[in-house]
Design an enzyme around this catalytic site. Structure first.
Site, mmCIF file in Angstrom:
data_model
loop_
_atom_site.group_PDB
_atom_site.id
_atom_site.type_symbol
_atom_site.label_atom_id
_atom_site.label_comp_id
_atom_site.label_asym_id
_atom_site.label_seq_id
_atom_site.Cartn_x
_atom_site.Cartn_y
_atom_site.Cartn_z
ATOM 1 C CG ASP A 10 -30.565 -34.051 -32.901
ATOM 2 O OD1 ASP A 10 -30.798 -33.049 -32.191
ATOM 3 O OD2 ASP A 10 -31.438 -34.892 -33.187
ATOM 4 C CB ILE A 11 -28.286 -29.349 -30.142
ATOM 5 C CG1 ILE A 11 -27.617 -28.748 -28.893
ATOM 6 C CG2 ILE A 11 -29.776 -28.999 -30.251
ATOM 7 C CD1 ILE A 11 -27.501 -27.227 -28.935
ATOM 8 C CG ASN A 24 -40.785 -18.420 -30.232
ATOM 9 O OD1 ASN A 24 -41.240 -18.262 -29.109
ATOM 10 N ND2 ASN A 24 -41.176 -19.411 -31.017
ATOM 11 C CG ASP A 34 -38.075 -22.964 -29.928
ATOM 12 O OD1 ASP A 34 -37.969 -23.544 -28.828
ATOM 13 O OD2 ASP A 34 -38.861 -22.026 -30.130
ATOM 14 C CB SER A 117 -29.588 -15.020 -34.539
ATOM 15 O OG SER A 117 -30.326 -14.574 -33.435
ATOM 16 C CB THR A 118 -27.235 -18.707 -38.205
ATOM 17 O OG1 THR A 118 -27.347 -19.997 -37.603
ATOM 18 C CG2 THR A 118 -26.150 -17.897 -37.523
ATOM 19 N N GLY A 119 -30.631 -19.282 -38.355
ATOM 20 C CA GLY A 119 -31.654 -19.996 -39.114
ATOM 21 C C GLY A 119 -32.706 -19.032 -39.626
ATOM 22 C CE1 TYR A 121 -36.690 -15.723 -35.005
ATOM 23 C CE2 TYR A 121 -35.221 -14.987 -33.290
ATOM 24 C CZ TYR A 121 -36.459 -15.439 -33.698
ATOM 25 O OH TYR A 121 -37.463 -15.565 -32.774
#
Length: 177
Positions: A10-11, A24, A34, A117-119, A121
């Site tokens: 978990d970042i 975003n 986010d 961008s891999t989620g 997006y």
């Protein structure tokens, strides 16, 4: 000397100088990484983001980390995948370069990236990870000062992709035949 590593975590729990937020363009919170960062950092992060007046795709902006273990959050807006022929690769590379530029400016020593961008997006993970690793490697090879980079992965499958690209994937051990 700089280092690159990948881990599944978990970042919002990483004790690094800065974590990168896959934001975003409003910077006012959203889903996925986010939303998790905004929840963990607390309401002061939203106040700080409002003061930044948004962010364009490929750019990055920095705020304090507030309640996070990380001192800072670097917010970047990745491209939405549109099939790969709308300049997505260049925009994604610019995200990584913008974040690394801010890290150098602030003299940070450790930085954790999610897979940008891999989620929602929709950027294909294999292509996004190749861009991320190549861009970070190139930047670290020409810049002064050590910077420890962590690619923080959401899933075991994503982690395997990053480990393979970094050359750190566990090797299968074969027994006697």
């Amino acid at each position: 000397m700089s280092s690159l590593r990948a881990l599944r975590a978990d970042i919002t729990t990483l004790a690094v100088d800065a974590i990168v937020n896959a934001a975003n363009s409003s910077l006012l919170g959203g889903g996925g990484v986010d939303g998790a960062i905004h929840r963990a950092a607390g309401p002061k992060l939203l106040e700080a983001c409002r003061a930044l007046a948004g962010c364009k795709t490929g750019q990055a902006k920095i705020t304090p980390g507030f309640r996070l273990p990380a001192s800072y959050v670097i917010h970047t807006v990745g491209p939405v995948w549109q099939g790969g022929h709308q300049g997505e690769a260049a925009l994604l590379e610019r995200c990584y370069l913008s974040c690394l530029h801010i890290a150098r400016e602030k003299r940070l020593r450790s930085l954790a990236f999610p897979s940008l961008s891999t989620g929602a997006y929709g950027y294909p993970i294999h292509q996004a990870a190749q861009i991320a690793v190549a861009c970070v490697r190139q930047c670290l090879s020409v810049k002064d000062g050590p910077l420890d980079i962590t690619f923080c992965c959401f899933s075991a499958a994503d982690l395997a992709i990053y480990e393979a690209l970094l050359g750190t994937a566990p090797q299968a051990v074969s027994g006697p035949h």
